[in-house]
Design a protein around this motif. Structure first.
Motif, short mmCIF file in Angstrom:
data_model
loop_
_atom_site.label_atom_id
_atom_site.label_comp_id
_atom_site.label_asym_id
_atom_site.label_seq_id
_atom_site.Cartn_x
_atom_site.Cartn_y
_atom_site.Cartn_z
N ALA A 72 3.97 -16.42 -6.59
CA ALA A 72 5.52 -16.54 -7.00
C ALA A 72 6.32 -15.68 -6.13
CB ALA A 72 5.59 -16.02 -8.41
N ALA A 73 6.10 -14.85 -5.58
CA ALA A 73 7.01 -14.03 -4.78
C ALA A 73 7.29 -14.62 -3.54
CB ALA A 73 6.57 -12.43 -4.49
N PRO A 74 8.41 -14.56 -2.76
CA PRO A 74 8.46 -14.94 -1.42
C PRO A 74 7.57 -14.15 -0.67
CG PRO A 74 10.75 -14.61 -2.24
CD PRO A 74 9.64 -13.87 -3.35
N ASP A 86 -0.82 -14.70 -12.29
CA ASP A 86 0.13 -14.23 -13.43
C ASP A 86 0.25 -15.51 -14.22
OD1 ASP A 86 1.96 -12.76 -14.65
OD2 ASP A 86 3.39 -12.47 -12.80
N GLN A 177 13.54 -18.73 -2.12
CA GLN A 177 12.78 -19.41 -3.16
C GLN A 177 12.92 -20.89 -3.26
OE1 GLN A 177 13.16 -15.90 -6.11
NE2 GLN A 177 11.08 -16.58 -6.27
#
Length: 229
Positions: A72-74, A86, A177
């Motif tokens: 999910a994170a950059p 997650d 994102q």
């Protein structure tokens, strides 16, 4: 988007009602090609040695149960060790998009490309091993009738060995994102990535009513008269 009209001070003004929340692919680069959602994306059906196909899937889906995501994170994801499993909670509203690279006859090929969205990336699903078939588990919610090959152990990315070596596949999520870039190497089976975004509900169109221009009388221009000398 449905529309109606109302009369304001003698003017017929359109009033736009909100449409369903959605998000779209707005750009592709490199070896990526945007196509309409295919009816069949099973192994050996939608193939190319030079192109990774991308399409929009389900839009504005309210999750009935939590959905597992792998990233999910950059940043850059270069092996299964970089995944951070997650969940997106039940009741969340998301849209889905798909990237698919399957070569002709299972030949060994490499592509690089990028896909840009008009909404933020909420999560990426790209893992499909016997102990965690995340792509398979997400097909029913987002596949929209496309037929996929399920229970394929290496359907996602990082398909060499146990997926921890890295080197053959990678993808990145941009700092804003909005873009996922990828490098995919395939022999058999294929590489597939599902991208979930946060759809933006279509709000009411801004209704801008300009005030009626006040009519004012214009004075006639003064006539220049030269004095007789």
């Amino acid at each position: 988007m449905h529309g109606s009209r109302m009369v304001v001070a003698g003017l017929l003004v359109p009033v736009l009602c909100p449409a369903a929340a959605r998000a779209d692919i707005i750009g592709v680069g490199g070896s990526a090609m945007l196509i309409p959602r295919p009816a069949d994306a099973q192994l050996g059906v939608l193939t190319s040695n030079t192109t990774a196909f991308a399409w929009n899937e389900a839009q504005g889906v309210t999750l009935a149960a939590p959905m597992t995501i792998d990233a999910a994170a950059p940043g850059m994801y270069g092996s299964a060790l970089s995944f951070v499993f997650d969940t997106i909670g039940a009741g969340s509203v998301v849209s889905s998009h798909f990237i698919h690279f399957d070569t002709v006859g299972g030949s060994f090929q490499t592509v690089e490309g990028s896909v840009t969205f008009d909404a933020d990336i909420l999560g990426v699903i790209a893992w499909n091993r016997q102990e965690a078939r995340h792509l398979d588990e997400s097909d029913a919610a987002f596949g929209l009738g496309t037929i996929f090959s399920t229970e394929v152990a290496r359907r996602g990315v990082f398909d060499v060995g146990d997926g921890t070596q890295g080197g053959e596949d990678w993808f990145t999520i941009s700092p804003d994102q909005r873009t996922l870039a990828f490098h995919l190497q395939v022999s058999t089976p294929f590489d597939e990535i599902r991208v979930l975004t946060v759809p933006e509900p279509a709000g009411l169109a801004a209704l801008s009513l300009l005030g009626f221009a006040a009519f004012r009388r214009r004075r006639p221009a003064a006539t220049n008269v030269s004095a007789d000398r």
